[in-house]
Design a protein around this motif. Structure first.
Motif, PDB file in Angstrom:
ATOM      1  N   UNK A 381      -5.524 -21.481  -6.195  1.00 38.30           N
ATOM      2  CA  UNK A 381      -4.970 -20.037  -6.443  1.00 38.30           C
ATOM      3  C   UNK A 381      -4.289 -20.207  -7.910  1.00 38.30           C
ATOM      4  N   UNK A 382      -4.307 -21.171  -8.578  1.00 36.96           N
ATOM      5  CA  UNK A 382      -3.550 -21.246  -9.944  1.00 36.96           C
ATOM      6  C   UNK A 382      -4.460 -20.640 -10.856  1.00 36.96           C
ATOM      7  N   UNK A 383      -4.004 -19.498 -11.519  1.00 34.15           N
ATOM      8  CA  UNK A 383      -4.731 -18.527 -12.361  1.00 34.15           C
ATOM      9  C   UNK A 383      -3.794 -18.282 -13.645  1.00 34.15           C
ATOM     10  N   UNK A 384      -4.324 -18.270 -14.795  1.00 28.47           N
ATOM     11  CA  UNK A 384      -3.759 -17.837 -15.941  1.00 28.47           C
ATOM     12  C   UNK A 384      -3.714 -16.330 -15.920  1.00 28.47           C
ATOM     13  N   UNK A 385      -2.861 -15.673 -15.614  1.00 29.94           N
ATOM     14  CA  UNK A 385      -2.456 -14.231 -15.751  1.00 29.94           C
ATOM     15  C   UNK A 385      -2.172 -13.713 -16.934  1.00 29.94           C
ATOM     16  N   UNK A 386      -2.764 -13.054 -17.519  1.00 31.67           N
ATOM     17  CA  UNK A 386      -2.261 -12.596 -18.923  1.00 31.67           C
ATOM     18  C   UNK A 386      -2.119 -11.176 -18.865  1.00 31.67           C
ATOM     19  N   UNK A 387      -0.796 -10.981 -19.143  1.00 29.94           N
ATOM     20  CA  UNK A 387      -0.146  -9.288 -19.124  1.00 29.94           C
ATOM     21  C   UNK A 387       0.202  -8.884 -20.587  1.00 29.94           C
ATOM     22  N   UNK A 388      -0.099  -9.952 -21.472  1.00 28.44           N
ATOM     23  CA  UNK A 388       0.207  -9.642 -22.741  1.00 28.44           C
ATOM     24  C   UNK A 388      -0.830  -9.678 -23.895  1.00 28.44           C
ATOM     25  N   UNK A 389      -2.100  -9.548 -23.408  1.00 28.16           N
ATOM     26  CA  UNK A 389      -3.237  -9.417 -24.215  1.00 28.16           C
ATOM     27  C   UNK A 389      -3.174  -8.317 -25.155  1.00 28.16           C
ATOM     28  N   UNK A 390      -2.441  -7.545 -24.861  1.00 23.30           N
ATOM     29  CA  UNK A 390      -2.705  -6.100 -25.787  1.00 23.30           C
ATOM     30  C   UNK A 390      -0.995  -5.702 -25.851  1.00 23.30           C
ATOM     31  N   UNK A 391      -0.986  -5.083 -27.045  1.00 20.96           N
ATOM     32  CA  UNK A 391       0.375  -4.643 -27.316  1.00 20.96           C
ATOM     33  C   UNK A 391       1.339  -3.731 -26.536  1.00 20.96           C
ATOM     34  N   UNK A 392       2.391  -3.678 -26.824  1.00 18.97           N
ATOM     35  CA  UNK A 392       3.516  -2.661 -25.995  1.00 18.97           C
ATOM     36  C   UNK A 392       3.784  -1.587 -27.082  1.00 18.97           C
ATOM     37  N   UNK A 393       4.074  -0.279 -26.389  1.00 19.94           N
ATOM     38  CA  UNK A 393       4.226   1.098 -26.835  1.00 19.94           C
ATOM     39  C   UNK A 393       3.221   1.320 -28.219  1.00 19.94           C
ATOM     40  N   UNK A 394       1.991   0.891 -27.907  1.00 16.80           N
ATOM     41  CA  UNK A 394       0.701   1.354 -28.758  1.00 16.80           C
ATOM     42  C   UNK A 394       0.596   0.349 -29.881  1.00 16.80           C
ATOM     43  N   UNK A 395       1.566  -0.513 -30.161  1.00 23.22           N
ATOM     44  CA  UNK A 395       1.256  -1.631 -31.161  1.00 23.22           C
ATOM     45  C   UNK A 395       0.368  -2.834 -30.699  1.00 23.22           C
ATOM     46  N   UNK A 396      -0.538  -2.989 -31.371  1.00 21.42           N
ATOM     47  CA  UNK A 396      -1.597  -4.127 -30.994  1.00 21.42           C
ATOM     48  C   UNK A 396      -2.637  -3.783 -29.681  1.00 21.42           C
ATOM     49  N   UNK A 397      -2.618  -2.262 -29.635  1.00 23.66           N
ATOM     50  CA  UNK A 397      -3.823  -2.048 -28.594  1.00 23.66           C
ATOM     51  C   UNK A 397      -4.982  -2.141 -29.218  1.00 23.66           C
ATOM     52  N   UNK A 398      -6.104  -2.468 -27.900  1.00 26.33           N
ATOM     53  CA  UNK A 398      -7.465  -2.828 -28.541  1.00 26.33           C
ATOM     54  C   UNK A 398      -8.372  -1.593 -28.522  1.00 26.33           C
ATOM     55  N   UNK A 399      -8.884  -1.342 -29.437  1.00 20.04           N
ATOM     56  CA  UNK A 399     -10.075  -0.300 -29.547  1.00 20.04           C
ATOM     57  C   UNK A 399     -11.292  -0.722 -29.454  1.00 20.04           C
ATOM     58  N   UNK A 400     -12.188  -0.277 -28.561  1.00 22.39           N
ATOM     59  CA  UNK A 400     -13.513  -0.913 -28.243  1.00 22.39           C
ATOM     60  C   UNK A 400     -14.396   0.503 -28.230  1.00 22.39           C
ATOM     61  N   UNK A 401     -15.493   0.521 -28.955  1.00 20.32           N
ATOM     62  CA  UNK A 401     -16.555   1.639 -28.897  1.00 20.32           C
ATOM     63  C   UNK A 401     -17.745   0.987 -28.400  1.00 20.32           C
ATOM     64  N   UNK A 402     -18.445   1.711 -27.864  1.00 18.79           N
ATOM     65  CA  UNK A 402     -19.738   1.590 -27.323  1.00 18.79           C
ATOM     66  C   UNK A 402     -20.916   2.539 -27.603  1.00 18.79           C
ATOM     67  N   UNK A 403     -21.915   2.214 -28.015  1.00 23.52           N
ATOM     68  CA  UNK A 403     -22.756   3.509 -28.428  1.00 23.52           C
ATOM     69  C   UNK A 403     -24.396   2.999 -28.168  1.00 23.52           C
ATOM     70  N   UNK A 404     -25.042   3.914 -27.860  1.00 27.17           N
ATOM     71  CA  UNK A 404     -26.437   3.538 -27.651  1.00 27.17           C
ATOM     72  C   UNK A 404     -27.607   4.766 -27.830  1.00 27.17           C
ATOM     73  N   UNK A 405     -28.723   4.441 -28.239  1.00 25.53           N
ATOM     74  CA  UNK A 405     -29.625   5.562 -28.225  1.00 25.53           C
ATOM     75  C   UNK A 405     -31.157   4.966 -27.837  1.00 25.53           C
ATOM     76  N   UNK A 406     -31.943   5.915 -27.228  1.00 27.85           N
ATOM     77  CA  UNK A 406     -33.228   5.148 -26.821  1.00 27.85           C
ATOM     78  C   UNK A 406     -33.974   6.328 -26.429  1.00 27.85           C
ATOM     79  N   UNK A 407     -35.294   5.912 -25.763  1.00 23.73           N
ATOM     80  CA  UNK A 407     -36.415   6.681 -25.058  1.00 23.73           C
ATOM     81  C   UNK A 407     -37.045   6.289 -24.352  1.00 23.73           C
ATOM     82  N   UNK A 408     -37.990   7.062 -23.240  1.00 22.64           N
ATOM     83  CA  UNK A 408     -38.769   6.735 -22.634  1.00 22.64           C
ATOM     84  C   UNK A 408     -39.855   7.603 -22.754  1.00 22.64           C
ATOM     85  N   UNK A 409     -41.268   7.251 -22.505  1.00 23.49           N
ATOM     86  CA  UNK A 409     -42.538   8.089 -22.753  1.00 23.49           C
ATOM     87  C   UNK A 409     -43.514   7.612 -21.663  1.00 23.49           C
TER      88      UNK A 409
END
Length: 502
Positions: A381-409
């Motif tokens: 049951x011992x697990x590293x629970x990480x509550x501080x990976x991202x900042x507090x009050x907007x400082x250190x927040x992580x921004x991630x963007x995903x984009x894709x294009x494609x087609x089917x014929x």
């Protein structure tokens, strides 16, 4: 950890339904149309040969047994060994543990193997009661898909010896796909409750050229996109969902009203969607949807590798990995579009995700796989629970963007060629535990800016009503902070397979 073998009752039900001699009714009709209102009923199966070779359905009085079996084989230039627990099964995508060239079984390449029951029962007027329950499984081992279980099973294993594990919203439940009931009307929409796909998962199925394929689509293999940041939120076990169509426009909303104790990957979530179809655009139709998501105290399970060198590469001899649960509040906006014109379909999508510190930091909780984990506990049951990976009050927040294009014929009615390009961008960030890490773009820290690229192509031949034979290839690569802790930086994964859907 719960049992993950495929329930025998569902297999028996599927086989038995094929040979029922009673009168049969229609399957769930499109857009919630009650079974009794359909003008043409699907042909029903009369024997095993009919079931295998025709498009007959296993339907009885509006209740249908349905499923998919998807099996194949492939090769990875930098892969990991097959994992019978993981929903994806094979390392089609480049992952931290991917290491050496290997041939591999390729389960669930084009779509997840599933078995389930669904139904539409008329209530009155144009209103029907609807329900569905299904489970995904590995077609080789017949084990129920259990992403969190596959992660936990590799805890303590050196990174170079780890299997193709991957976190998932499928966590070994007998209802690891969907499990909902509700009412549906073409006039008033569809309202359903309990375990359901997120609106963003529905959008991935509709707007990804590969329909969320594990072997050919990064946004299918990973649940970052469909979960609004984390894969465990692609499905919600206690949720209320409403969808309605008004002319050429549509709207939807989802509310997850339960938390960890109710088999959810977060302590609450909500989503809103608006969209529509623009017809008479040239000779085709343009479909557009926008989805907003917020997830509170979202869980992401992963394994922290052993020591890395200054370039973010693990140092031999490889140390056992530690099970880590990262908790965050996630906010996302997704914009997707599809243009259909005869045999041609063009797809595109974009999602902006922001990760912030959790509303309620956790020290112990129960995962969606039913395992109790806590910080500082003895034993499994011992697990590293990480509550501080991202900042507090907007400082250190992580921004991630995903984009894709494609087609089917569609070259012919039964032969499609498909291609797509996928791209991720991670901005440099630092959490409260990072000690004020300066902005960076190298591989020395996972918080550094980084990118991911994926290119896929495939041919899909539907040579019989329920059968697909397909072949394709996916190339993926990581750089910068997204490559930190990786043994290799790219993977080439050609795959061939056979799919049977009933």
């Amino acid at each position: 950890m719960r049992s993950s073998t495929l329930p025998a009752a569902l297999i028996i039900a599927a086989a038995g339904a094929c040979f029922q001699g009673a009168a049969w009714a229609a399957d769930i009709a499109a857009k919630g149309t009650p079974a009794a209102m359909t003008t043409s009923l699907p042909r029903t199966c009369t024997d095993g040969r009919d079931f295998i070779s025709t498009d007959c359905q296993l339907t009885w009085h509006g209740i249908t047994v349905y499923g998919t079996i998807d099996m194949g084989g492939g090769w990875q230039s930098h892969g990991a060994s097959w994992d019978p627990r993981s929903a994806v099964g094979a390392s089609y995508l480049i992952q931290k543990q991917n290491n050496s060239p290997r041939w591999s079984l390729a389960p669930n390449s084009l779509s997840n193997s599933t078995i389930g029951i669904k139904g539409a029962l008329p209530i009155g007027g144009d209103v029907s009661g609807v329900f569905a329950v299904d489970a995904g499984f590995d077609p080789y081992s017949l084990r129920l898909s259990n992403g969190p279980g596959s992660v936990a099973a590799n805890a303590g294993v050196p990174q170079n010896l780890a299997t193709a594990f991957s976190d998932s919203s499928r966590a070994g439940q007998w209802y690891n796909g969907v499990g909902y009931v509700g009412v549906s009307s073409p006039s008033y929409g569809t309202l359903t409750v309990f375990r359901q796909n997120s609106l963003t998962l529905d959008a991935v199925f509709d707007y990804d050229p590969f329909g969320g394929s594990y072997a050919f689509s990064p946004i299918g293999f990973q649940g970052i996109t469909c979960g609004g940041g984390n894969t465990e939120n692609c499905r919600n076990s206690t949720s209320l969902k409403y969808k309605v169509n008004v002319g050429q426009f549509r709207a939807a909303a989802l509310w997850q009203f339960g938390g960890y104790a109710d088999n959810n990957g977060s302590n609450g979530a909500y989503q809103f969607q608006v969209g529509g179809d623009i017809r008479s655009l040239g000779n085709g139709v343009l479909s557009i949807d926008v989805i907003y998501s917020f997830v509170r105290d979202s869980v992401s399970l992963a394994l922290a590798p052993g020591s890395n060198n200054a370039n973010g590469v693990p140092i031999p001899p490889f140390l056992p990995q530690t099970l880590t649960a990262t908790i965050s509040d996630n906010e996302a906006v997704m914009l997707v579009a599809k243009y259909t014109n005869g045999p041609l379909k063009l797809y595109s999508g974009y999602e902006h995700i922001r990760y912030a510190a959790p509303s309620n930091p956790q020290t112990a909780f129960t995962t969606i796989a039913g395992d109790f984990v806590c910080q500082g506990c003895a034993g499994f049951n011992n697990t590293n629970i990480n509550n501080t990976a991202f900042g507090v009050n907007g400082l250190g927040n992580k921004t991630f963007q995903v984009m894709w294009v494609g087609g089917k014929y569609a070259i012919t009615e039964n032969l499609d060629v498909i291609g797509a390009y996928y791209h991720y961008i991670q901005d440099s960030f630092f959490g409260t535990a990072a000690g004020g890490l300066a902005p960076c773009s190298g591989t020395e820290h996972a918080q550094c800016a980084g990118t991911f690229d994926g290119i896929s192509a495939a041919v899909d031949w539907r040579f019989a009503p329920k059968w697909d034979l397909y072949s394709g290839i996916m190339f993926t690569q990581v750089s910068g902070g997204l490559a930190s802790g990786f043994l290799q930086r790219n993977n080439i994964a050609p795959t061939v397979g056979l799919r049977f859907r009933f």
